[in-house]
Scaffold this active site. Structure first.
Site, PDB file in Angstrom:
ATOM      1  N   SER A   1      11.954  -5.867   3.539  1.00  0.00           N
ATOM      2  CA  SER A   1      12.078  -4.459   2.762  1.00  0.00           C
ATOM      3  C   SER A   1      11.846  -3.227   3.697  1.00  0.00           C
ATOM      4  O   SER A   1      12.220  -2.097   2.994  1.00  0.00           O
ATOM      5  CB  SER A   1      10.899  -4.728   1.481  1.00  0.00           C
ATOM      6  OG  SER A   1       9.643  -4.948   2.199  1.00  0.00           O
ATOM      7  N   LYS A  37      14.376  -3.554  -8.645  1.00  0.00           N
ATOM      8  CA  LYS A  37      15.195  -2.980  -7.744  1.00  0.00           C
ATOM      9  C   LYS A  37      16.577  -2.723  -8.295  1.00  0.00           C
ATOM     10  O   LYS A  37      16.723  -2.016  -9.023  1.00  0.00           O
ATOM     11  CB  LYS A  37      14.779  -4.072  -6.563  1.00  0.00           C
ATOM     12  CG  LYS A  37      13.608  -3.313  -5.957  1.00  0.00           C
ATOM     13  CD  LYS A  37      12.875  -4.503  -4.857  1.00  0.00           C
ATOM     14  CE  LYS A  37      11.435  -3.960  -4.672  1.00  0.00           C
ATOM     15  NZ  LYS A  37      10.485  -4.622  -4.193  1.00  0.00           N
ATOM     16  N   HIS A  55      15.288  -7.928  -2.739  1.00  0.00           N
ATOM     17  CA  HIS A  55      16.235  -6.834  -2.319  1.00  0.00           C
ATOM     18  C   HIS A  55      17.554  -7.422  -2.122  1.00  0.00           C
ATOM     19  O   HIS A  55      18.740  -6.809  -1.867  1.00  0.00           O
ATOM     20  CB  HIS A  55      16.043  -6.120  -0.678  1.00  0.00           C
ATOM     21  CG  HIS A  55      14.491  -5.549  -1.165  1.00  0.00           C
ATOM     22  ND1 HIS A  55      14.451  -4.276  -1.354  1.00  0.00           N
ATOM     23  CD2 HIS A  55      13.266  -5.887  -0.797  1.00  0.00           C
ATOM     24  CE1 HIS A  55      13.231  -3.784  -1.326  1.00  0.00           C
ATOM     25  NE2 HIS A  55      12.478  -4.776  -0.863  1.00  0.00           N
TER      26      HIS A  55
END
Ligand SMILES: *Cc1c(COP(=O)(O)O)cnc(C)c1O
Length: 394
Positions: free
Chosen positions: A180, A240, A208
């Site tokens: 990240s 996200k 992610h």
């Protein structure tokens, strides 16, 4: 007696002296490319809303409609009476999306990671993790009471040695899919081989990767075209690229039933608001259907990497929307962040302990809503800011 404040103030003072003091800015607009922050209009380059869905009209409409139908709060944990129609439907759709028999919703990714590791591992077991894994995976390792070992970032040989040299019956190898703060990918095919050879279970946190990686957004598994049986425990988050909130674990029937029975962060917490689940369902259909968002993002990523190289900007090699610019010194990264904000660009100034000492960085994130001209403006300003910083510190 020394009061708590007197003791704590010393720690705060130290953090301040180290230029590591965290201060929150106030976002006065929705997430997006043009944001209003602390009264200043600027371009946002710091959210994880990679596909630009957090403020998407279709998600908002689904959220509103579900609140009208189901109210706001879920009222209880999933096991008591909080598990609703929208949660169930989202779980089924996430299972289909990930190509797994089942998926289970958690209230946050943090809780998913802590809950899964603690449910699966305990005294006498071994947990092995990459040193740069997300804090929630690391905390799961600490909390589960198993022996917990970490290997140098990306060093599969070190993971192999830790697993091979240990006689624990049950072993877990856990890694971020996309790291990240660095934006690089775990070498999953190699890690899966290592897990295989050492009879260890592999857990991948693809917070992610979902929505972004792979032609159809199915994340790091699709990116590496890996058989799902090689990645038995898959964690994803909804905060996200989904643009909403929450998280899930996908896997076999037996894995999910085990988590329902034993994952404390699943059992002892209130279920997500149903409207969040409803909005997430719409996000999932957009992730599935609107591949142009991923394609555009890939173009922007390539443009940013090239533009940074042309201007001599120390961007880290990354093929994901996370584009960190390495600064090194904590004070300098704060100075850079402030400079950029004044110039109209909001980036993240990331310092230890979030990243290793000496590797403070600007964490720049790109989204499908950005335009090339906006990236160029940021790159030009970054180049000037770095020059100014260089002449100030000489
Ligand atoms: C953001 C993140 C999490 C935490 O997810 P939340 O839903 O925000 O709690 C977990 N793992 C990774 C790798 C992340 O980047």
């Amino acid at each position: 007696m020394v009061s708590p404040d007197a003791v704590l103030q010393l720690e705060l003072d130290t953090r301040q002296r180290q230029s590591r003091y965290r201060q929150r800015k106030i976002l006065q607009s929705p997430q997006g490319v043009e944001v209003l922050v602390d009264g200043r209009r600027c371009l946002g380059f710091s959210s994880n809303d990679y596909l630009g869905l957090a403020n998407h009209p279709a998600l908002i409409a689904a959220f509103q409609q579900a609140s009208n139908q189901y109210g706001v709060g879920s009222g209880a944990s999933h096991l008591v009476s909080g598990h609703g129609t929208e949660h169930q439907a989202l779980e089924e759709e996430l299972a289909a999306f990930t190509g797994r028999p089942r998926a289970l919703l958690f209230s946050t990714g943090y809780m998913a990671n802590v809950g899964v590791i603690r449910a699966l591992m305990g005294q006498g077991d071994l947990v092995v993790q990459d040193k740069l894994n997300h804090a929630s995976l690391l905390d799961g390792g600490f909390l589960c009471r198993a022996q917990f070992e970490r290997y140098a970032h990306g060093k599969g040989t070190a993971a192999q040695a830790l697993l091979a040299g240990n006689s624990a019956q049950r072993k877990l190898l856990a890694t971020d899919g996309v790291f990240s703060m660095d934006g690089d990918l775990a070498d999953l095919p190699t890690l899966a081989d290592i897990a295989d050879q050492n009879n260890a279970w592999l857990l991948v946190d693809d917070a992610h990767g979902f929505g972004v990686l792979g032609e159809s957004g199915r994340g790091i598994c699709e990116h590496f075209a890996m058989d799902i049986n090689r990645l038995p425990i898959l964690v994803g988050t909804l905060g996200k690229s989904f643009g909403t909130f929450g998280a899930f674990v996908a896997g076999s029937e037996v894995l999910i039933e085990s988590l329902i029975q034993f994952a404390r962060t699943y059992i002892y917490t209130t279920a997500l608001p149903p409207a969040v689940a409803a909005a997430s369902r719409v996000a999932l259909t957009l992730i599935d259907r609107e591949s142009w968002r991923r394609e555009k993002l890939q173009g922007l990523i390539a443009h940013f990497q090239q533009g940074a190289a042309e201007r001599g900007i120390p961007v880290m090699a990354s093929s994901t929307p996370i584009q960190p610019v390495l600064i090194g010194d904590d004070k300098n990264v704060v100075t850079m962040g402030e400079y950029l904000l004044k110039a109209g660009f909001w980036t993240g100034a990331i310092r230890p302990p979030t990243v290793p000492v000496g590797s403070a960085r600007l964490r720049i994130t790109l989204t499908a809503e950005h335009e090339v001209a906006q990236l160029d403006a940021l790159l030009d300003t970054l180049a000037v800011a770095l020059k100014t910083l260089g002449s100030d510190t000489e």
